[in-house]
Scaffold this active site. Sequence first.
Site, PDB file in Angstrom:
ATOM      1  N   HIS A 154       2.445  -3.946  25.302  1.00 13.26           N
ATOM      2  CA  HIS A 154       2.799  -1.748  25.212  1.00 13.26           C
ATOM      3  C   HIS A 154       1.211  -2.072  26.460  1.00 13.26           C
ATOM      4  O   HIS A 154       0.440  -2.281  25.797  1.00 13.26           O
ATOM      5  CB  HIS A 154       2.954  -1.739  23.603  1.00 13.26           C
ATOM      6  N   LYS A 184      -6.918  -4.091  13.834  1.00 12.68           N
ATOM      7  CA  LYS A 184      -7.848  -4.891  13.462  1.00 12.68           C
ATOM      8  C   LYS A 184      -8.352  -5.859  12.389  1.00 12.68           C
ATOM      9  O   LYS A 184      -8.771  -6.653  12.566  1.00 12.68           O
ATOM     10  CB  LYS A 184      -8.789  -3.815  13.875  1.00 12.68           C
ATOM     11  N   TYR A 219       0.696   7.966  17.491  1.00 15.13           N
ATOM     12  CA  TYR A 219      -0.475   8.162  15.816  1.00 15.13           C
ATOM     13  C   TYR A 219      -0.083   9.756  15.811  1.00 15.13           C
ATOM     14  O   TYR A 219      -0.655  10.074  16.467  1.00 15.13           O
ATOM     15  CB  TYR A 219      -1.615   7.645  16.297  1.00 15.13           C
ATOM     16  N   TYR A 224      -8.816  -1.266  21.449  1.00 19.97           N
ATOM     17  CA  TYR A 224      -7.464  -1.387  20.886  1.00 19.97           C
ATOM     18  C   TYR A 224      -7.020  -2.323  21.644  1.00 19.97           C
ATOM     19  O   TYR A 224      -6.604  -3.020  20.795  1.00 19.97           O
ATOM     20  CB  TYR A 224      -7.080  -0.114  20.989  1.00 19.97           C
ATOM     21  N   PRO A 265      -6.554  -0.176   8.226  1.00 25.52           N
ATOM     22  CA  PRO A 265      -5.373  -0.605   8.802  1.00 25.52           C
ATOM     23  C   PRO A 265      -5.023   0.833  10.344  1.00 25.52           C
ATOM     24  O   PRO A 265      -5.122   0.663  11.482  1.00 25.52           O
ATOM     25  CB  PRO A 265      -4.150  -0.796   8.734  1.00 25.52           C
TER      26      PRO A 265
HETATM   27  P1  FAS Z   1      -4.445 -13.080   4.309  1.00 25.39           P
HETATM   28  O1  FAS Z   1      -5.116 -12.428   2.877  1.00 25.39           O
HETATM   29  O2  FAS Z   1      -3.543 -12.487   4.766  1.00 25.39           O
HETATM   30  O3  FAS Z   1      -4.166 -14.490   3.791  1.00 25.39           O
HETATM   31  C1  FAS Z   1      -5.074 -14.883   2.483  1.00 25.39           C
HETATM   32  C2  FAS Z   1      -4.126 -16.010   2.099  1.00 25.39           C
HETATM   33  O4  FAS Z   1      -4.932 -16.790   0.992  1.00 25.39           O
HETATM   34  C3  FAS Z   1      -3.207 -15.216   1.160  1.00 25.39           C
HETATM   35  O5  FAS Z   1      -1.894 -15.791   1.841  1.00 25.39           O
HETATM   36  C4  FAS Z   1      -3.385 -15.843  -0.210  1.00 25.39           C
HETATM   37  O6  FAS Z   1      -1.970 -16.158  -1.138  1.00 25.39           O
HETATM   38  C5  FAS Z   1      -3.721 -17.512  -0.063  1.00 25.39           C
HETATM   39  N1  FAS Z   1      -4.682 -17.248  -0.988  1.00 25.39           N
HETATM   40  C6  FAS Z   1      -5.952 -16.431  -1.953  1.00 25.39           C
HETATM   41  N2  FAS Z   1      -6.850 -16.906  -2.928  1.00 25.39           N
HETATM   42  C7  FAS Z   1      -6.208 -17.931  -2.040  1.00 25.39           C
HETATM   43  C8  FAS Z   1      -7.112 -18.860  -4.116  1.00 25.39           C
HETATM   44  N3  FAS Z   1      -8.044 -19.021  -4.740  1.00 25.39           N
HETATM   45  N4  FAS Z   1      -6.666 -20.004  -3.255  1.00 25.39           N
HETATM   46  C9  FAS Z   1      -5.654 -20.633  -2.742  1.00 25.39           C
HETATM   47  N5  FAS Z   1      -5.022 -19.665  -1.238  1.00 25.39           N
HETATM   48  C10 FAS Z   1      -5.555 -18.344  -2.009  1.00 25.39           C
HETATM   49  N6  FAS Z   1      -4.062  -4.945   9.270  1.00 25.39           N
HETATM   50  C11 FAS Z   1      -3.351  -4.653  10.622  1.00 25.39           C
HETATM   51  O7  FAS Z   1      -4.590  -4.996  11.967  1.00 25.39           O
HETATM   52  N7  FAS Z   1      -2.689  -3.616  10.565  1.00 25.39           N
HETATM   53  C12 FAS Z   1      -1.489  -3.830   9.399  1.00 25.39           C
HETATM   54  O8  FAS Z   1      -1.167  -2.273   9.780  1.00 25.39           O
HETATM   55  C13 FAS Z   1      -1.888  -4.145   8.190  1.00 25.39           C
HETATM   56  N8  FAS Z   1      -1.447  -4.006   7.029  1.00 25.39           N
HETATM   57  C14 FAS Z   1      -1.674  -4.425   5.518  1.00 25.39           C
HETATM   58  C15 FAS Z   1      -1.705  -3.927   4.457  1.00 25.39           C
HETATM   59  C16 FAS Z   1      -2.095  -4.685   3.829  1.00 25.39           C
HETATM   60  C17 FAS Z   1      -0.963  -4.105   1.592  1.00 25.39           C
HETATM   61  C18 FAS Z   1      -2.812  -5.508   4.001  1.00 25.39           C
HETATM   62  C19 FAS Z   1      -3.065  -6.008   2.273  1.00 25.39           C
HETATM   63  C20 FAS Z   1      -3.376  -5.760   4.880  1.00 25.39           C
HETATM   64  C21 FAS Z   1      -3.050  -5.346   6.297  1.00 25.39           C
HETATM   65  N9  FAS Z   1      -3.680  -5.228   7.621  1.00 25.39           N
HETATM   66  C22 FAS Z   1      -3.150  -5.291   8.491  1.00 25.39           C
HETATM   67  C23 FAS Z   1      -4.430  -6.133   6.949  1.00 25.39           C
HETATM   68  C24 FAS Z   1      -4.077  -7.582   7.595  1.00 25.39           C
HETATM   69  O9  FAS Z   1      -3.392  -8.310   8.025  1.00 25.39           O
HETATM   70  C25 FAS Z   1      -4.914  -9.028   7.598  1.00 25.39           C
HETATM   71  O10 FAS Z   1      -5.813  -8.882   8.724  1.00 25.39           O
HETATM   72  C26 FAS Z   1      -4.516 -10.203   7.407  1.00 25.39           C
HETATM   73  O11 FAS Z   1      -3.520 -10.469   6.686  1.00 25.39           O
HETATM   74  C27 FAS Z   1      -5.299 -10.963   7.180  1.00 25.39           C
HETATM   75  O12 FAS Z   1      -5.070 -12.642   7.745  1.00 25.39           O
HETATM   76  P2  FAS Z   1      -6.258 -13.584   6.969  1.00 25.39           P
HETATM   77  O13 FAS Z   1      -7.284 -13.262   6.480  1.00 25.39           O
HETATM   78  O14 FAS Z   1      -5.345 -14.745   6.591  1.00 25.39           O
HETATM   79  O15 FAS Z   1      -5.533 -12.933   4.772  1.00 25.39           O
HETATM   80  C1  PHB Z   2       1.995  -1.908  12.228  1.00 19.68           C
HETATM   81  O1  PHB Z   2       3.211  -2.265  13.085  1.00 19.68           O
HETATM   82  O2  PHB Z   2       2.660  -1.778  11.040  1.00 19.68           O
HETATM   83  C2  PHB Z   2       0.704  -1.298  12.334  1.00 19.68           C
HETATM   84  C3  PHB Z   2       0.903  -0.940  13.399  1.00 19.68           C
HETATM   85  C4  PHB Z   2      -0.360  -0.026  14.499  1.00 19.68           C
HETATM   86  C5  PHB Z   2      -1.246   0.112  13.272  1.00 19.68           C
HETATM   87  C6  PHB Z   2      -1.225  -0.176  11.890  1.00 19.68           C
HETATM   88  C7  PHB Z   2      -0.484  -1.015  11.471  1.00 19.68           C
HETATM   89  O3  PHB Z   2      -2.501   1.205  13.543  1.00 19.68           O
END
Ligand code: FAS
Ligand code: PHB
Length: 389
Positions: A72, A296, A200, A384, A292
Amino acid sequence: MRTQVVIIGGGPSGLLLGQLLHGIGVDAVVLERQTRAYVLGRIRAGVLEQGLVGLLEQAGVAGRMHAEGFVHDGTLIAHDNDMFRVDFAKHTGARVMVYGQTEVTRDLYDARAACGARTVFDVEDVRITGADSDAPEVSYTVAGTRHTVSCDFVAGCDGFHGVSRRSIPEETRREYEKVYPFGWLGILSQTPPVNDELIYANSPRGFALCSMRNANLSRYYIQCSMADRVENWSDDDFWTELKRRLPDQVLSQLHTGPSIEKSIAPLRSFVTEPMRWGRLFLCGDAAHIVPPTGAKGLNTAASDVHYLFEGLSAFYRDNDPEALDRYSERALARVWKAERFSWWFSTLMHRFPDQSPFDLRMQVAELDFLRSNDAAQRAMAENYVGLPY
Ligand code: FAS
Ligand code: PHB
């Protein structure tokens, strides 16, 4: 068991670090609390910064992303039943890749399995001991049997609810948090995206976001109350509300359909300092959370991995600890810039319950400034697409 690096958490942070370490012959074991299927069932981020694209290429797992992802050049901002475009390529020469976090994680798991690197799923009761010594250990239980792994370093990649951050003594940690008075209700639908770029929207009824995963898989979000529950929202209710928040000019292209995933995510900003304690290094959501809005979360986890990988490479290649010693300082410098951008964009695009008429006029003025000023658009575009590592 013995390894060089124990990685706690098999999400994108842990898997990316593990793949990069494998590429330089450093042995690491990943401990994951859930099953692979459970991890891949989580629907999260969708936009990859240029830096993360580069790291996936460096790890040798970028093939499917380049084949199936969408590049994009810009994004659309909707307000007052109108839209304007922020052209990333024009202002920065850079772009973003739209490719779901689920697919990134799948590619990393496939690569890890293909190279025979060790991943232990379904671990329970993970404990870190000796992180403040030269001989840390990580113990865990799987299938009722207790195991202990001795290692050189521990990478805490276990997310916001993991064990790693809490293993740093409370008196050593400084934590910063802001909880937003709303959440995001998101759905995934097997429908063509409403537009070929993200939209957005700041509307009088609240924020909305139109995103996508591929030509027939769309991702939509609407701002919702903290008290809202997914079961309160039928698909029809969601589509009706989304339409009320988008400009008339896009409604004719909006394809609705049944949701294949529907969830509510709370919004918070959070940082813990330092991101290192002895031989324990925190990466990703274990150390910080962003709303989100600015896409980032995953991308800031990637820059943490970049800095930690640089430090571990120098240690194992040249026995040079300097980059490890600077890890927390370097990672936090970029983390705080991502926190600022995410806070700024969330404040600009959402309607806050306690907003005064003056606050609303500030939003309108900021949106008008962003619409009409190249410097404002360039500042947004640079954040961004991803600030330099
Ligand atoms: P993660 O949380 O992805 O991974 C951590 C891992 O550790 C998990 O698999 C978990 O099961 C495991 N774990 C936890 N405790 C443990 C333990 N005690 N022992 C062993 N394993 C354990 N970011 C965006 O940029 N855009 C978005 O739209 C967006 N939407 C999101 C929606 C939700 C509901 C959430 C919660 C986050 C969202 N995020 C978004 C942020 C998300 O993408 C995170 O930044 C990303 O998953 C970060 O990756 P990790 O640091 O690997 O953490
Ligand atoms: C998504 O595609 O899930 C998404 C994209 C941009 C954002 C947040 C989520 O800022």
